[in-house]
Design a protein around this motif. Structure first.
Motif, PDB file in Angstrom:
ATOM      1  N   ALA A 208      -3.011  -3.835  -7.447  1.00  0.00           N
ATOM      2  CA  ALA A 208      -4.377  -3.456  -7.182  1.00  0.00           C
ATOM      3  C   ALA A 208      -5.211  -3.390  -8.458  1.00  0.00           C
ATOM      4  O   ALA A 208      -6.310  -3.900  -8.529  1.00  0.00           O
ATOM      5  CB  ALA A 208      -4.401  -2.127  -6.463  1.00  0.00           C
ATOM      6  N   LYS A 209      -4.666  -2.784  -9.485  1.00  0.00           N
ATOM      7  CA  LYS A 209      -5.554  -2.308 -10.530  1.00  0.00           C
ATOM      8  C   LYS A 209      -4.971  -2.589 -11.900  1.00  0.00           C
ATOM      9  O   LYS A 209      -3.773  -2.532 -12.091  1.00  0.00           O
ATOM     10  CB  LYS A 209      -5.679  -0.785 -10.340  1.00  0.00           C
ATOM     11  CG  LYS A 209      -6.739  -0.137 -11.173  1.00  0.00           C
ATOM     12  CD  LYS A 209      -6.863   1.322 -10.766  1.00  0.00           C
ATOM     13  CE  LYS A 209      -7.975   2.009 -11.537  1.00  0.00           C
ATOM     14  NZ  LYS A 209      -8.177   3.392 -11.112  1.00  0.00           N
TER      15      LYS A 209
ATOM     16  N   ASP B 262     -14.314   5.305  -5.714  1.00  0.00           N
ATOM     17  CA  ASP B 262     -12.928   4.815  -5.671  1.00  0.00           C
ATOM     18  C   ASP B 262     -12.253   5.317  -4.403  1.00  0.00           C
ATOM     19  O   ASP B 262     -12.287   6.532  -4.132  1.00  0.00           O
ATOM     20  CB  ASP B 262     -12.123   5.398  -6.843  1.00  0.00           C
ATOM     21  CG  ASP B 262     -12.301   4.595  -8.116  1.00  0.00           C
ATOM     22  OD1 ASP B 262     -13.168   3.711  -8.147  1.00  0.00           O
ATOM     23  OD2 ASP B 262     -11.545   4.866  -9.075  1.00  0.00           O
TER      24      ASP B 262
ATOM     25  N   SER C 182     -14.553   0.631  -5.238  1.00  0.00           N
ATOM     26  CA  SER C 182     -13.252   0.098  -5.665  1.00  0.00           C
ATOM     27  C   SER C 182     -12.210   0.602  -4.685  1.00  0.00           C
ATOM     28  O   SER C 182     -12.168   1.805  -4.396  1.00  0.00           O
ATOM     29  CB  SER C 182     -12.876   0.595  -7.062  1.00  0.00           C
ATOM     30  OG  SER C 182     -13.823   0.140  -8.006  1.00  0.00           O
ATOM     31  N   ALA C 183     -11.411  -0.298  -4.144  1.00  0.00           N
ATOM     32  CA  ALA C 183     -10.411   0.102  -3.145  1.00  0.00           C
ATOM     33  C   ALA C 183      -9.054  -0.431  -3.564  1.00  0.00           C
ATOM     34  O   ALA C 183      -8.850  -1.638  -3.640  1.00  0.00           O
ATOM     35  CB  ALA C 183     -10.802  -0.449  -1.771  1.00  0.00           C
ATOM     36  N   TYR C 184      -8.152   0.479  -3.849  1.00  0.00           N
ATOM     37  CA  TYR C 184      -6.833   0.101  -4.353  1.00  0.00           C
ATOM     38  C   TYR C 184      -5.768   0.389  -3.325  1.00  0.00           C
ATOM     39  O   TYR C 184      -5.710   1.481  -2.767  1.00  0.00           O
ATOM     40  CB  TYR C 184      -6.513   0.876  -5.629  1.00  0.00           C
ATOM     41  CG  TYR C 184      -7.568   0.697  -6.698  1.00  0.00           C
ATOM     42  CD1 TYR C 184      -7.751  -0.555  -7.292  1.00  0.00           C
ATOM     43  CD2 TYR C 184      -8.389   1.755  -7.091  1.00  0.00           C
ATOM     44  CE1 TYR C 184      -8.725  -0.735  -8.255  1.00  0.00           C
ATOM     45  CE2 TYR C 184      -9.358   1.578  -8.058  1.00  0.00           C
ATOM     46  CZ  TYR C 184      -9.530   0.330  -8.630  1.00  0.00           C
ATOM     47  OH  TYR C 184     -10.489   0.143  -9.580  1.00  0.00           O
ATOM     48  N   ALA C 185      -4.930  -0.616  -3.081  1.00  0.00           N
ATOM     49  CA  ALA C 185      -3.745  -0.349  -2.261  1.00  0.00           C
ATOM     50  C   ALA C 185      -2.780   0.454  -3.119  1.00  0.00           C
ATOM     51  O   ALA C 185      -2.604   0.166  -4.299  1.00  0.00           O
ATOM     52  CB  ALA C 185      -3.097  -1.660  -1.837  1.00  0.00           C
TER      53      ALA C 185
ATOM     54  N   TYR D 250      -6.660  -3.507   4.554  1.00  0.00           N
ATOM     55  CA  TYR D 250      -7.384  -4.373   3.629  1.00  0.00           C
ATOM     56  C   TYR D 250      -8.478  -5.132   4.356  1.00  0.00           C
ATOM     57  O   TYR D 250      -9.642  -5.160   3.939  1.00  0.00           O
ATOM     58  CB  TYR D 250      -6.384  -5.340   2.970  1.00  0.00           C
ATOM     59  CG  TYR D 250      -7.005  -6.488   2.198  1.00  0.00           C
ATOM     60  CD1 TYR D 250      -7.458  -6.317   0.898  1.00  0.00           C
ATOM     61  CD2 TYR D 250      -7.106  -7.760   2.775  1.00  0.00           C
ATOM     62  CE1 TYR D 250      -8.008  -7.377   0.179  1.00  0.00           C
ATOM     63  CE2 TYR D 250      -7.657  -8.823   2.071  1.00  0.00           C
ATOM     64  CZ  TYR D 250      -8.110  -8.628   0.776  1.00  0.00           C
ATOM     65  OH  TYR D 250      -8.655  -9.674   0.074  1.00  0.00           O
TER      66      TYR D 250
ATOM     67  N   HIS E   6     -17.510  -9.048  -2.096  1.00  0.00           N
ATOM     68  CA  HIS E   6     -16.110  -8.770  -2.463  1.00  0.00           C
ATOM     69  C   HIS E   6     -15.849  -9.596  -3.712  1.00  0.00           C
ATOM     70  O   HIS E   6     -15.296 -10.669  -3.653  1.00  0.00           O
ATOM     71  CB  HIS E   6     -15.186  -9.180  -1.307  1.00  0.00           C
ATOM     72  CG  HIS E   6     -13.774  -8.728  -1.487  1.00  0.00           C
ATOM     73  ND1 HIS E   6     -12.795  -8.994  -0.566  1.00  0.00           N
ATOM     74  CD2 HIS E   6     -13.157  -8.028  -2.478  1.00  0.00           C
ATOM     75  CE1 HIS E   6     -11.637  -8.498  -0.984  1.00  0.00           C
ATOM     76  NE2 HIS E   6     -11.843  -7.907  -2.139  1.00  0.00           N
TER      77      HIS E   6
ATOM     78  N   SER F 282     -10.012  -5.932  -5.761  1.00  0.00           N
ATOM     79  CA  SER F 282     -10.134  -4.542  -5.315  1.00  0.00           C
ATOM     80  C   SER F 282     -11.550  -3.994  -5.426  1.00  0.00           C
ATOM     81  O   SER F 282     -11.747  -2.788  -5.317  1.00  0.00           O
ATOM     82  CB  SER F 282      -9.201  -3.654  -6.146  1.00  0.00           C
ATOM     83  OG  SER F 282      -7.902  -4.182  -6.162  1.00  0.00           O
ATOM     84  N   ASN F 283     -12.532  -4.854  -5.672  1.00  0.00           N
ATOM     85  CA  ASN F 283     -13.875  -4.335  -5.935  1.00  0.00           C
ATOM     86  C   ASN F 283     -14.965  -5.002  -5.108  1.00  0.00           C
ATOM     87  O   ASN F 283     -14.954  -6.221  -4.905  1.00  0.00           O
ATOM     88  CB  ASN F 283     -14.186  -4.492  -7.423  1.00  0.00           C
ATOM     89  CG  ASN F 283     -13.402  -3.491  -8.260  1.00  0.00           C
ATOM     90  OD1 ASN F 283     -13.767  -2.328  -8.350  1.00  0.00           O
ATOM     91  ND2 ASN F 283     -12.307  -3.940  -8.839  1.00  0.00           N
TER      92      ASN F 283
ATOM     93  N   ARG G 234      -8.748 -13.273 -10.185  1.00  0.00           N
ATOM     94  CA  ARG G 234      -8.937 -12.003  -9.480  1.00  0.00           C
ATOM     95  C   ARG G 234     -10.356 -11.903  -8.938  1.00  0.00           C
ATOM     96  O   ARG G 234     -10.617 -11.124  -8.028  1.00  0.00           O
ATOM     97  CB  ARG G 234      -8.673 -10.804 -10.412  1.00  0.00           C
ATOM     98  CG  ARG G 234      -7.229 -10.612 -10.809  1.00  0.00           C
ATOM     99  CD  ARG G 234      -7.062  -9.339 -11.638  1.00  0.00           C
ATOM    100  NE  ARG G 234      -7.281  -8.145 -10.834  1.00  0.00           N
ATOM    101  CZ  ARG G 234      -6.324  -7.487 -10.187  1.00  0.00           C
ATOM    102  NH1 ARG G 234      -5.084  -7.892 -10.262  1.00  0.00           N
ATOM    103  NH2 ARG G 234      -6.610  -6.420  -9.453  1.00  0.00           N
TER     104      ARG G 234
END
Lengths: 596, 382
Positions: free
Chosen positions: A553-554, B169, B198-201, B228, B242, B246-247, B324
């Motif tokens: 993800a990051k 976030d 910002s979205a993180y798995a 997702y 998008h 993740s952003n 990315r």
């Protein structure tokens, strides 16, 4: 030189009964080397093994021993390999001796390889000194073991020496017994040279170093020798003894054990079991029992990177220099590309070769499922030897198929009998005989070799809590109902995953195989269908779903390096994948076929 | 290696690491330190000391700082005066570009309207709010110290303080997070009308408490994938781009500092464990607070690890980072990479056939379906 104070002997035992511990004790006690140095010595030779790609063990050591009678004796300890894969090599090493120390673990008692070794030694006409080791263990049963020695081996159990090699207890008595009970070698130093090759290794400076036991005659630098199996002649460069390092001497003569070098290029030219004689005055007859070591198990070896093919060929050539028991020839696989079909004495031998190729030559390999050699009689009347399932003719061209069988012995405490019979049945064993020996039984089965090469021994050990022991040798070829089981990935057969199995087991095995493969083939961009088929009939199917998510993800705080390292680690893992059509197949997939 | 390396570009980013947290979140593996009494002042002194060393490098006067990012840890634990002093120090040593983006990561429980307003007065232009989830049970599971109401309050405080660049976030794939619960969280967050999300798995990292000790109740992979897609659809419906895996951003609100990372741009770094990239050298600072401080006190750059990238590594990074983003990479870069590896070109064709990747002549980019599988491609691109 008088032979009256020479003794040539070997130590034989079931695995873990204490052979090396006793050998170390004997070395230390005779001052050949102290215990600390003995350890170093072993480590050194292992380093050497790695550096030069050769196998050097303390195969033979000359011990000088002053006995209680006041005389100094020369004792040649000839070491033997300790695995059933190498029983021919053991038999040749024993043929170089007059006596053998047979170790029996006081807690474990007689095991399958105790017996197998006993028979080899007794067939070679050796004087056998039974020794009961590990008497220091709480579970030691010395009297029971004496009885077993008497009942099973028909030796005088009261003559067995009770020792603890670990603590040194009773070890001096072993040396005295070697002197007192084993006869000195006999032989005629004036007769034509007759020497048995019982081991050899390749040295990049001297060529092949041959371990010999002289029966008759003598040999010195300059002697023109003849190797009787292949008719080749060589001029001897050096002769010597192991004490324990190689030490040149002026001459070796009848009854002695030592080494010969003669600028021989390949170990295959001086094979174990061969007879060396004088070219000018050959001996009338060679030692009996020589045979070419015959591979029993075959597998394809393929480089994961196609570009490593040449490197693999060079590596195989180098290994073969030192290991004539191993064979290879080029083959191609639709799935895997260019590789080699290799023959091995057994699974251990195969693992050793694979590990050496990967470690010493830095190759990444795919090893296909091992196969035995089948014999096929075609409708056209030809007889084909098939060691690669993908070479099997189509069913309509097969008149009859035969597979190799072995005679085997299983020793096991009576409480595990039921489990053993169940396993034997699963493995298509044919029961031959059952004999009670105290609380244990000796069961003889005939097995198809294909059923026991892979994991039989492990299974046997696990169902008997480690108590069962096992030994086998080749019997004959027998007619059998066999079929080729193919594995298809997305509809395409993968030849390297094909196996030959008994018709009655094909369905069950096909099902187990596709289930296992589903577990090891990683999810890919596309769904992957795994099928097992006999001919055009699909008998089992599983699906690997398409990859759902594979994302980091990051990149915390701009730590790009960490992210890259993680990917690099994954890439390292991927190096062990082989692209088969559109599917990436990991190395384990091929092992799965082996283990299912 | 670092001090001997001059930047290629005259425009750089600047990352400042504030390691302190009141407590470590269960999923976090980053370099953090508990905020104990008496720790902050020595940290600030050392940070100024590090800026002093960096500012003394021969080329320092030639570069312009275009973006500053204060990350953590919990940078919002900084008192406004302390933050202002750091930014002043920065301006004193480097030229800060006109309209520079200055972001501060904030935890909802540590900000008030007043604090955020004073941050803004000090020069902060953008707030990144660590909301993570809106279900209070889930928040507790994460080890976060705020609740949903507090998160909303913090967001409103940022708006009231005058920020027109507020990022939120959030995390998905969390233990106990059902797909429908996530869908409603997403709707609620988007309804606040943030400028950036910002979205993180969730990634279980060895260095995090969960990574080390394990965690139960993780959603199935299919559910994570569904989460997702739920977000991508909802964000698109609200007019978000998008623009990176993740952003998501409203037009004109992409995170410029992070875009610098993804374009393989250069950036300076200060603070324990902070990572920088200058010339061909990627480096990381000493992580433990006291050792980092000692190095700075000794007047040296507190660098622990550094690596000079080979041309091959540089190319791989540019591809991996660039892909990315929705802008992708120039097709020529990819062609350079595949020239020596025909098998790789075939793999990329497969990605294209599967619809995960688009090559439209000049540029190559991943689609949203490719984003979520991207590591599988990146491994090959290394």
């Amino acid at each position: 030189m008088s032979l009256a104070r020479n003794r040539n002997f070997s130590i034989v035992a079931h695995i873990d009964h204490g052979k090396s511990t006793l050998a170390d004790r004997l070395l230390a006690l005779t001052g050949t080397m102290d215990a600390k140095k003995a350890v170093d010595q072993v480590l050194d030779s292992m380093d050497l093994e790695r550096e030069r790609g050769i196998t050097i063990k303390a195969h033979t050591v000359r011990l000088l021993y002053r006995a209680k009678d006041g005389h100094e004796y020369t004792l040649n300890l000839i070491d033997t390999p300790g695995h059933v894969d190498f029983s021919y090599e053991v038999s040749r090493a024993l043929a170089a001796c007059e006596g053998a120390v047979l170790i029996v673990d006081a807690a474990q008692g007689i095991e399958a390889q105790t017996l197998a070794n006993f028979y080899l030694a007794s067939d070679a006409g050796l004087t056998i000194i039974p020794v009961i080791n590990k008497i220091d263990l709480p579970a030691a049963d010395v009297d029971g073991t004496r009885e077993q020695i008497h009942d099973t081996l028909d030796l005088d159990g009261t003559e067995a020496l009770a020792i603890s090699a670990k603590h040194g207890t009773g070890v001096p008595e072993v040396l005295e017994a070697i002197v007192a009970r084993i006869p000195p070698p006999s032989g005629d130093a004036d007769a034509p040279l007759k020497a048995l090759v019982f081991d050899s290794f390749y040295d990049s400076y001297q060529g092949v170093v041959i371990y010999v036991r002289l029966k008759d005659g003598h040999v010195r630098p300059g002697t023109k020798i003849l190797l009787m199996s292949n008719g080749r002649t060589y001029d001897v460069a050096q002769v010597g003894v192991f004490s324990p390092d190689m030490r040149p001497v002026a001459e070796l003569s009848a009854g002695q054990v030592g080494y010969i070098t003669a600028a021989i290029k390949r170990v295959a030219d001086a094979k174990v079991g061969d007879t060396i004689t004088e070219a000018a005055r050959p001996t009338a007859e060679p030692f009996p029992g020589y045979r070419d070591a015959k591979p029993m198990v075959f597998a394809g070896l393929y480089p994961i990177e196609d570009t490593d093919y040449e490197a693999l060929r060079d590596a195989l050539e180098k290994l073969r220099l030192n290991d004539p028991a191993f064979s290879y020839e080029p083959e191609t696989s639709l799935a895997l590309g260019y590789g080699f079909r290799c023959g091995f004495l057994g699974m251990l031998h195969m693992e050793i070769v694979q590990e050496r190729l990967e470690r010493e030559f830095n190759l990444s390999l795919i090893v296909t499922a091992p196969s035995v050699q089948y014999r096929v009689l075609t409708t056209a009347g030809e007889v084909l030897d098939i060691d690669n399932p993908s070479r099997l003719p189509t069913p309509d061209r097969i008149e009859q198929m035969e597979e190799p069988y072995v005679h085997s012995s299983v020793y096991v405490p009576t409480e595990f009998m039921t489990a053993i019979y169940k396993l034997a049945q699963e493995k298509r064993g044919e029961h031959k005989s059952l004999e009670y020996i105290g609380k244990r039984v000796h069961i003889r089965f005939d097995f198809p070799l294909s059923e026991i090469v892979v994991d039989f021994y492990d299974k046997l050990k696990s169902i008997s809590k480690g108590y069962a022991s096992f030994d086998y040798d080749f019997a004959d070829f027998r007619a059998s109902e066999l079929v080729k089981l193919d594995i298809l990935l997305n509809g395409d057969p993968v030849d390297a995953l094909s196996t030959i199995v008994h018709r009655d087991k094909a369905y069950e095995r096909g099902k187990a195989l596709v289930e296992k493969l589903r577990g090891v083939i990683p999810r890919q961009l596309y769904e992957v269908a795994i099928q097992a088929a006999i001919g055009s009939r699909v008998i089992a199917r599983e699906t690997v779903k398409a990859m759902g998510k594979n994302v980091t993800a990051k990149c915390y705080g701009g730590d790009i390096t960490r992210k890259r390292k993680l990917l690099e680690k994954q890439k390292e893992g991927k190096k062990r994948m082989k692209q088969v059509g559109r599917v990436e197949v990991p190395q384990e997939a091929f092992l799965t076929v082996l283990k299912t | 290696m670092v001090s001997g390396s001059a930047p290629r570009s005259s425009v750089l980013g600047f990352y400042l690491h504030v390691p302190f947290c009141v407590q470590r979140c269960h999923y976090c593996s980053f370099n953090t330190a508990p905020l104990e009494a008496g720790q902050m002042d020595p940290y600030l002194r050392a940070l100024h000391g590090e800026l002093d060393v960096l500012g003394g490098l021969s080329w320092a006067g030639d570069v312009t700082i275009a973006t500053v990012f204060l990350g953590g840890g919990t940078p919002s634990l900084l008192e406004p005066e302390a933050l202002a002093a750091i930014l002043d120090d920065l301006r004193a040593r480097w030229r800060l570009a006109d309209g520079a983006e200055v972001t501060v990561e904030c935890n909802p429980e540590s900000v008030t309207r007043e604090r955020l307003a004073r941050y803004r007065a000090a020069g902060v232009t953008r707030v990144s709010l660590g909301v993570q989830a809106l279900d209070d049970t889930v928040l507790k599971t994460l080890g976060r110290r705020h609740d949903a109401r507090g998160a909303r309050a913090a967001f409103d405080a940022a708006r009231e303080a005058g920020y027109d660049d507020v990022s939120v976030d959030v995390m998905y794939g969390l233990p106990g997070l059902a797909v429908d619960a996530w869908v409603s969280d997403v709707e609620r967050v988007l309804a606040w009308d943030p400028d950036h999300v910002s979205a993180y798995a969730l990634t279980l990292d060895g260095g995090s408490p969960w990574g080390a000790g394990g965690v139960e109740n993780l959603p199935a992979e299919d559910d994570v994938v569904a989460q997702y897609w739920a977000l991508t659809r909802a964000a698109a419906a609200r007019g978000f781009e998008h623009y990176e895996i993740s952003n998501y951003a409203r037009p004109g609100h992409r995170a410029r500092h992070n875009l610098g990372y993804w374009r393989a741009g250069e950036y300076l770094a200060a603070g324990p464990g902070a990572c920088g990239f200058v010339g061909d050298v990627r480096y990381g600072n000493i992580k433990p607070l006291t050792r980092w401080r000692a190095a700075v006190d000794a007047g040296t750059l507190p660098v622990e690890t550094s690596e000079r990238l080979t041309p091959r590594q540089r190319l791989a990074e540019r591809l991996i980072l660039g892909l990315r983003t929705s802008d992708g990479v120039p097709a020529a870069w990819l062609a350079e990479r595949t020239a020596s590896e025909p098998a790789l070109a075939r793999r990329i064709d497969e990605w294209e056939r599967a619809g995960h990747l688009v090559a439209d002549g000049a540029r190559v980019r991943l689609m949203e379906s490719g984003f979520i599988l991207s590591d599988a491609l990146f491994v090959d691109l290394l």
